[in-house]
Motif scaffolding. Sequence first.
Motif, PDB file in Angstrom:
ATOM      1  N   PHE A 110       2.118   8.919  12.918  1.00 19.51           N
ATOM      2  CA  PHE A 110       2.357   8.519  11.732  1.00 19.51           C
ATOM      3  C   PHE A 110       2.277   9.887  10.728  1.00 19.51           C
ATOM      4  N   TYR A 111       3.189   9.858   9.768  1.00 18.31           N
ATOM      5  CA  TYR A 111       2.998  10.859   8.611  1.00 18.31           C
ATOM      6  C   TYR A 111       3.322  10.434   7.228  1.00 18.31           C
ATOM      7  N   SER A 112       2.683  11.175   6.355  1.00 19.95           N
ATOM      8  CA  SER A 112       2.941  10.433   4.841  1.00 19.95           C
ATOM      9  C   SER A 112       3.142  11.708   4.019  1.00 19.95           C
ATOM     10  N   VAL A 113       4.028  11.581   3.162  1.00 18.06           N
ATOM     11  CA  VAL A 113       4.330  12.396   2.163  1.00 18.06           C
ATOM     12  C   VAL A 113       3.737  12.024   0.697  1.00 18.06           C
ATOM     13  N   GLY A 114       3.227  11.056   0.684  1.00 16.28           N
ATOM     14  CA  GLY A 114       2.659  11.004  -0.803  1.00 16.28           C
ATOM     15  C   GLY A 114       1.741   9.552  -0.610  1.00 16.28           C
ATOM     16  N   ILE A 115       1.134   9.218  -1.661  1.00 17.44           N
ATOM     17  CA  ILE A 115       0.180   8.134  -1.655  1.00 17.44           C
ATOM     18  C   ILE A 115       1.246   6.848  -1.414  1.00 17.44           C
ATOM     19  N   GLY A 116       0.750   5.985  -0.567  1.00 16.12           N
ATOM     20  CA  GLY A 116       1.292   4.756  -0.138  1.00 16.12           C
ATOM     21  C   GLY A 116       2.731   4.818   0.718  1.00 16.12           C
ATOM     22  N   GLN A 117       3.145   6.134   0.992  1.00 19.99           N
ATOM     23  CA  GLN A 117       4.319   6.682   1.824  1.00 19.99           C
ATOM     24  C   GLN A 117       3.986   6.867   3.134  1.00 19.99           C
ATOM     25  N   ILE A 118       4.290   6.080   4.128  1.00 17.51           N
ATOM     26  CA  ILE A 118       3.774   6.021   5.517  1.00 17.51           C
ATOM     27  C   ILE A 118       5.063   5.909   6.465  1.00 17.51           C
ATOM     28  N   SER A 119       5.308   6.874   7.414  1.00 20.62           N
ATOM     29  CA  SER A 119       6.526   6.888   8.147  1.00 20.62           C
ATOM     30  C   SER A 119       5.847   6.834   9.660  1.00 20.62           C
ATOM     31  N   SER A 120       6.417   5.891  10.580  1.00 22.09           N
ATOM     32  CA  SER A 120       5.533   5.699  11.951  1.00 22.09           C
ATOM     33  C   SER A 120       6.821   6.249  12.787  1.00 22.09           C
ATOM     34  N   GLU A 121       6.087   6.972  13.615  1.00 23.77           N
ATOM     35  CA  GLU A 121       7.286   7.438  14.682  1.00 23.77           C
ATOM     36  C   GLU A 121       7.086   6.814  16.325  1.00 23.77           C
TER      37      GLU A 121
ATOM     38  N   PRO B 113       6.267   3.056  17.840  1.00 26.75           N
ATOM     39  CA  PRO B 113       5.963   1.441  17.555  1.00 26.75           C
ATOM     40  C   PRO B 113       4.762   1.242  18.679  1.00 26.75           C
ATOM     41  N   GLN B 114       3.616   0.801  17.871  1.00 26.07           N
ATOM     42  CA  GLN B 114       2.427   0.226  18.596  1.00 26.07           C
ATOM     43  C   GLN B 114       1.435  -0.286  17.736  1.00 26.07           C
ATOM     44  N   ASN B 115       0.379  -0.651  18.273  1.00 23.32           N
ATOM     45  CA  ASN B 115      -0.360  -1.638  17.403  1.00 23.32           C
ATOM     46  C   ASN B 115      -1.388  -0.929  16.505  1.00 23.32           C
ATOM     47  N   LEU B 116      -1.078   0.234  16.092  1.00 24.16           N
ATOM     48  CA  LEU B 116      -1.635   0.963  15.195  1.00 24.16           C
ATOM     49  C   LEU B 116      -1.161   1.002  13.926  1.00 24.16           C
ATOM     50  N   SER B 117      -1.722   1.296  12.835  1.00 26.68           N
ATOM     51  CA  SER B 117      -1.072   1.446  11.557  1.00 26.68           C
ATOM     52  C   SER B 117      -1.933   2.464  10.774  1.00 26.68           C
ATOM     53  N   ALA B 118      -1.164   2.948   9.685  1.00 28.95           N
ATOM     54  CA  ALA B 118      -1.904   4.024   8.842  1.00 28.95           C
ATOM     55  C   ALA B 118      -1.551   3.747   7.553  1.00 28.95           C
ATOM     56  N   SER B 119      -2.763   4.252   6.576  1.00 28.84           N
ATOM     57  CA  SER B 119      -2.528   4.119   5.220  1.00 28.84           C
ATOM     58  C   SER B 119      -3.037   5.278   4.724  1.00 28.84           C
ATOM     59  N   ARG B 120      -2.465   5.303   3.262  1.00 26.19           N
ATOM     60  CA  ARG B 120      -2.848   6.663   2.272  1.00 26.19           C
ATOM     61  C   ARG B 120      -3.388   5.945   0.994  1.00 26.19           C
ATOM     62  N   PRO B 121      -4.661   5.492   0.823  1.00 28.72           N
ATOM     63  CA  PRO B 121      -5.037   4.922  -0.397  1.00 28.72           C
ATOM     64  C   PRO B 121      -5.223   6.041  -1.213  1.00 28.72           C
ATOM     65  N   GLN B 122      -5.296   7.134  -1.207  1.00 28.20           N
ATOM     66  CA  GLN B 122      -5.645   8.450  -1.969  1.00 28.20           C
ATOM     67  C   GLN B 122      -4.712   9.578  -1.603  1.00 28.20           C
ATOM     68  N   ASP B 123      -4.762  10.399  -2.522  1.00 27.52           N
ATOM     69  CA  ASP B 123      -3.821  11.609  -2.307  1.00 27.52           C
ATOM     70  C   ASP B 123      -4.205  12.453  -1.033  1.00 27.52           C
ATOM     71  N   ARG B 124      -5.584  12.714  -0.804  1.00 26.90           N
ATOM     72  CA  ARG B 124      -6.100  13.371   0.215  1.00 26.90           C
ATOM     73  C   ARG B 124      -6.728  12.712   1.079  1.00 26.90           C
ATOM     74  N   GLN B 125      -6.569  11.338   1.361  1.00 25.64           N
ATOM     75  CA  GLN B 125      -7.105  10.401   2.385  1.00 25.64           C
ATOM     76  C   GLN B 125      -6.038   9.782   3.289  1.00 25.64           C
ATOM     77  N   PHE B 126      -6.494   9.821   4.358  1.00 27.04           N
ATOM     78  CA  PHE B 126      -5.528   9.055   5.406  1.00 27.04           C
ATOM     79  C   PHE B 126      -6.231   8.359   6.438  1.00 27.04           C
ATOM     80  N   ILE B 127      -6.040   7.129   6.474  1.00 25.63           N
ATOM     81  CA  ILE B 127      -6.513   6.316   7.615  1.00 25.63           C
ATOM     82  C   ILE B 127      -5.740   5.624   8.599  1.00 25.63           C
ATOM     83  N   LEU B 128      -6.234   5.843   9.745  1.00 25.55           N
ATOM     84  CA  LEU B 128      -5.500   5.070  11.006  1.00 25.55           C
ATOM     85  C   LEU B 128      -6.236   3.936  11.279  1.00 25.55           C
ATOM     86  N   SER B 129      -5.908   2.834  11.519  1.00 25.42           N
ATOM     87  CA  SER B 129      -6.369   1.565  11.894  1.00 25.42           C
ATOM     88  C   SER B 129      -5.635   0.871  13.029  1.00 25.42           C
ATOM     89  N   SER B 130      -6.246  -0.287  13.568  1.00 24.01           N
ATOM     90  CA  SER B 130      -5.878  -1.034  14.430  1.00 24.01           C
ATOM     91  C   SER B 130      -6.708  -2.503  14.333  1.00 24.01           C
TER      92      SER B 130
END
Lengths: 112, 111
Positions: free
Chosen positions: B48-59, B61-78
Amino acid sequence: GESVGLHLPTLSVQEGDNSIINCAYSNSASDYFIWYKQESGKGPQFIIDIRSNMDKRQGQRVTVLLNKTVKHLSLQIAATQPGDSAVYFCAEKTEGAQKLVFGQGTRLTINP
Amino acid sequence: SQTIHQWPATLVQPVGSPLSLECTVEGTSNPNLYWYRQAAGRGLQLLFYSVGIGQISSEVPQNLSASRPQDRQFILSSKKLLLSDSGFYLCAWSDYTDTQYFGPGTRLTVL
């Protein structure tokens, strides 16, 4: 499609010798290239980068050479030291793209 | 100077359990953020990559997801881990230049 490959998966050199790690790329639109060093269990560490408008760039004990004609990139390490033992990755990027495309890596081992 | 943190450093989880890996960056604003996975002895796969808060691009397909709740925080989840999710997870950041800087990584083992 895009691909970045390495000529050799492993490289063994004598301490004090120069090391040359090679990388081939296939995308002629690539305009940015970068080398990383990854020690066991750690994240990749930036070594040096080069843009496509340059043929050569030097850092401390390292030199990156870019040959756009044959789509070839190399990393030269002068006077290789035991601390240089690691896996080295090349990566490339095209203008406007967000992602780097990584090669599979070359493991460099140093013989005393 | 900029610093990137990842935690936990290592994690052992049973199959079917949830996952949350965190990455934070200090010393920069509005960075691009990336999640990679590295299998043993292999190269890096961009997840995954993110260019800003709430903007996620997935590279991939899988059972993982990503989130960016704050400007400098990136979370990977399943929600449910698979055996194939085992690997070394790396977070990276970049600014207006193309250089990506990596964190120390999280070693995930799914049993």
